[in-house]
Write a protein that holds these residues in place. Structure first.
Motif, PDB file in Angstrom:
ATOM      1  N   SER A 213       0.946  -0.989   0.018  1.00  0.00           N
ATOM      2  CA  SER A 213       0.003   0.000   0.012  1.00  0.00           C
ATOM      3  C   SER A 213       0.896   1.331  -0.037  1.00  0.00           C
ATOM      4  O   SER A 213       1.989   1.362   0.622  1.00  0.00           O
ATOM      5  CB  SER A 213      -1.150   0.204   1.266  1.00  0.00           C
ATOM      6  N   HIS A 270     -13.613   2.912  -7.369  1.00  0.00           N
ATOM      7  CA  HIS A 270     -13.804   2.697  -6.130  1.00  0.00           C
ATOM      8  C   HIS A 270     -15.448   2.514  -5.998  1.00  0.00           C
ATOM      9  O   HIS A 270     -15.521   2.298  -4.778  1.00  0.00           O
ATOM     10  CB  HIS A 270     -13.230   3.972  -5.236  1.00  0.00           C
ATOM     11  N   LEU A 299      -6.136  -1.123  -6.148  1.00  0.00           N
ATOM     12  CA  LEU A 299      -7.452  -0.409  -5.626  1.00  0.00           C
ATOM     13  C   LEU A 299      -6.643   0.940  -5.281  1.00  0.00           C
ATOM     14  O   LEU A 299      -6.148   1.083  -4.310  1.00  0.00           O
ATOM     15  CB  LEU A 299      -7.843  -1.011  -4.437  1.00  0.00           C
ATOM     16  N   ASP A 300      -7.083   1.994  -6.238  1.00  0.00           N
ATOM     17  CA  ASP A 300      -6.727   3.243  -5.987  1.00  0.00           C
ATOM     18  C   ASP A 300      -7.914   4.103  -5.093  1.00  0.00           C
ATOM     19  O   ASP A 300      -9.149   3.545  -5.068  1.00  0.00           O
ATOM     20  CB  ASP A 300      -6.668   3.945  -7.388  1.00  0.00           C
ATOM     21  N   LEU A 302      -8.203   3.926  -1.829  1.00  0.00           N
ATOM     22  CA  LEU A 302      -8.655   2.520  -1.013  1.00  0.00           C
ATOM     23  C   LEU A 302      -9.806   2.906  -0.082  1.00  0.00           C
ATOM     24  O   LEU A 302     -10.953   2.259   0.122  1.00  0.00           O
ATOM     25  CB  LEU A 302      -7.592   1.981  -0.123  1.00  0.00           C
ATOM     26  N   LEU A 310     -14.387  -3.872   1.038  1.00  0.00           N
ATOM     27  CA  LEU A 310     -13.005  -4.308   1.218  1.00  0.00           C
ATOM     28  C   LEU A 310     -12.881  -5.336   2.146  1.00  0.00           C
ATOM     29  O   LEU A 310     -11.905  -6.217   2.084  1.00  0.00           O
ATOM     30  CB  LEU A 310     -12.539  -2.932   1.908  1.00  0.00           C
ATOM     31  N   ALA A 341      -2.337  -1.084  -3.183  1.00  0.00           N
ATOM     32  CA  ALA A 341      -3.407   0.032  -2.766  1.00  0.00           C
ATOM     33  C   ALA A 341      -2.733   1.386  -2.583  1.00  0.00           C
ATOM     34  O   ALA A 341      -1.555   1.225  -2.334  1.00  0.00           O
ATOM     35  CB  ALA A 341      -4.276  -0.149  -1.483  1.00  0.00           C
ATOM     36  N   MET A 343      -3.665   5.325  -1.345  1.00  0.00           N
ATOM     37  CA  MET A 343      -4.694   6.332  -0.856  1.00  0.00           C
ATOM     38  C   MET A 343      -3.910   7.670  -0.338  1.00  0.00           C
ATOM     39  O   MET A 343      -2.714   7.737  -0.111  1.00  0.00           O
ATOM     40  CB  MET A 343      -5.286   5.700   0.553  1.00  0.00           C
ATOM     41  N   ILE A 372     -10.684   1.802   6.997  1.00  0.00           N
ATOM     42  CA  ILE A 372     -10.112   0.668   6.490  1.00  0.00           C
ATOM     43  C   ILE A 372      -9.804  -0.363   7.711  1.00  0.00           C
ATOM     44  O   ILE A 372      -9.199   0.253   8.629  1.00  0.00           O
ATOM     45  CB  ILE A 372      -8.447   0.762   5.774  1.00  0.00           C
TER      46      ILE A 372
END
Length: 539
Positions: A213, A270, A299-300, A302, A310, A341, A343, A372
């Motif tokens: 990530s 998303h 996953l952009d 996130l 998720l 990922a 974020m 998350i």
């Protein structure tokens, strides 16, 4: 009079034998299809009737019963049209019944008698070959089915052509396998200026198959680096190519039998639902996690994904498969993918430091990152903070090393992993990638020297590593050692692995990618990181 033709029902990527039994009886002239078929199967009556009219034929003026056995197995899709039509023709004597023995058939019928393409030709051909049968399929599916190897394939453009072939008045040539595509050009790492720590993490992730990530402000290059990961990964092996292609065939993503050895790279928006990610829907189709099997799921943004969507990733990340549960069936799909990922640090984007800092920090950051769940983050091996790119970084010339050099190191590290998995002490079917190693095999390949084991133990106790976190840190340290070409896992490798872990501080709050805090809390000093060329500058 009764006739029988074999076809196939799909249960995930597996194909199950189905016998289409057609019987003509006395009574009112009606056409019944029984055997737990869905709407598309029931509508097959009209497509078959229209195809017969298009050929200049008429259905018998008798009661026609088409039974799809076993009757308690759900039947989904339009590929039952062709076997039903063939069974009726065999019952009418248009096609000799004995010539259809030894064949399975799939295909949708047009009203003019053409045979239209359907999804699943490759797994159908593989399953038919395993049963000792050949496969009759649409002409457009022939190049895809031909990848099944030794399975006999008859690919027909229309019912007329197929009837003539089996009557001996026309010969349909066996189809040739489709082309092997080179794939799109992957962007080069040389385009990325600065972000040396993040590029190092990307290389480690590629070598060991670890989840990764990136967290950083907009414009820091998170998506840019994720898009360059496929260029670091080796091509699919023949076994992986078959597995991946069968899933894509079920999803209808293979055009004219063209396959690619490039690893899948899936990047859903998303707004994707849980069914879109893990599979499901009306026909229990494979989701993004299965379409990314043997590849990468990116996953952009996130935290913008739904919490339920998720958290549905947690089981596939552990088991490498996803089970779509329905009241009358459980559909299983492979889903061994590498999660990447990206974020922002908070909803405002820039976080709590520097120009444009969020005025509500740190509350905004904790709320945003709190979307998350901890169990999901615990499954991500490398958690990397990506700082903004400075003007000084942008003014520098292009880096000396790019994708080719990093990919060579990744390939060399994976070769070491393959040698260990095939060694005398390895268990049967031992995983090649470090990210999949577990149990005694993991303990065997992670030969920690005493200083490394002491560092990991103290850091785990001080930083609150879970049992899963301990295991994943071991895997990560093993990959770092492989990239260096080291046999044993040394203290410096464990120290670098800890940098990428998310740990808990004494106040109970979580820190992203600051495993160095755990080392300090354990009473260690910066000497733990001596030799770690990619340790953070602010040690």
């Amino acid at each position: 009079m009764a006739a029988r033709v074999v076809t196939l029902a799909f249960n995930g990527v597996d194909a199950v034998r189905v016998d289409v039994q057609v019987q003509f009886t006395g009574g009112e002239a009606k056409f019944f299809i029984v055997g737990m078929g869905d709407k598309a199967v029931q509508e097959s009556r009209e497509r078959v009737r229209g195809a017969f009219i298009g050929m200049g034929l008429a259905l018998p003026s008798r009661r026609i019963i088409a039974n799809l056995a076993p009757a308690d197995l759900p039947k989904v899709g339009s590929h039952y049209d062709l076997p039903i039509a063939l069974a009726i023709m065999a019952g009418m004597g248009i096609v000799p019944p004995d010539v259809l023995e030894g064949w399975a058939a799939i295909g949708e019928l047009a009203l003019d008698g053409r045979i239209l393409p359907v999804a699943g030709a490759l797994p159908a051909a593989v399953a038919a070959g395993g049963m000792g049968l050949g496969l009759i399929c649409p002409d457009a599916c022939g190049p895809e089915a031909a990848w099944a190897g030794d399975t006999r394939i008859v690919a027909a453009p229309s019912l007329i052509a197929l009837v003539n072939h089996f009557r001996g008045t026309q010969v349909l040539a066996p189809p040739r396998a489709g082309d092997m595509l080179e794939g799109d050009r992957v962007p080069d790492l040389r385009d990325v200026k600065g972000q040396e720590n993040a590029k190092r993490a990307l290389e480690i992730a590629a070598a060991g198959g670890h989840n990764l990530s990136f967290i950083g402000p907009p414009g820091s290059g998170k998506s840019m680096m994720a898009a360059r990961l496929p260029g670091l990964l080796p091509p699919l092996t023949p076994g992986e190519l078959l597995e991946t292609s069968m899933i894509h065939s079920i999803a209808g993503l293979i055009a004219r039998g063209r396959l690619s050895r490039n690893r899948p790279f899936r990047s859903p928006h998303h707004s994707a639902s849980m069914a879109a990610l893990t599979g499901g829907g009306l026909k229990a189709k494979p989701g993004e996690v299965s379409l990314a099997h043997n590849g990468v799921l990116f996953l952009d943004e996130l935290p913008e994904f739904g919490a339920q969507a998720l958290d549905s990733l947690r089981q596939p990340l552990e088991t490498g498969e996803v089970v779509v549960a329905r009241a009358n069936a459980h559909v299983r799909y492979p889903a061994r993918f590498q999660l990447v990922a990206a974020m922002n640090p908070c909803r405002c984007g820039l976080g709590g430091a520097g120009r444009g800092a969020c005025g509500r920090a740190p509350r905004c950051q904790s709320d945003y990152q709190g979307r998350i769940s901890g169990p999901l983050m615990d499954r991500i091996d490398l958690q990397v903070e990506v700082p903004p790119v400075t003007a000084a970084d942008l003014a520098l010339p292009a880096p000396a090393e790019g994708t080719a050099e990093a990919a060579a190191r990744v390939l060399a590290a994976r070769a070491q992993m393959a040698d260990r998995a095939g060694g005398d002490g390895a268990p049967p079917n031992a995983p090649i990638l470090n990210a999949q190693a577990e149990g005694d095999f993991l303990e065997t390949i992670c030969d920690l020297d005493p200083p490394a084991r002491a560092l990991l133990a103290r850091a785990a106790e001080a930083g609150g590593l879970s049992a899963r976190g301990w295991t994943r840190t071991l895997r990560l340290a093993r990959t770092i050692a492989d990239l260096e070409g080291s046999g044993p896992v040394r203290r410096v490798h464990v120290a670098e692995a800890l940098i990428y872990r998310r740990v808990s501080t004494p106040s109970g709050s979580a820190r992203w990618g600051r495993g160095v805090m755990a080392v300090r809390m354990a009473g260690e000093d910066e000497s733990a990181f001596s030799g770690v060329s990619h340790a953070p500058r602010n040690l």
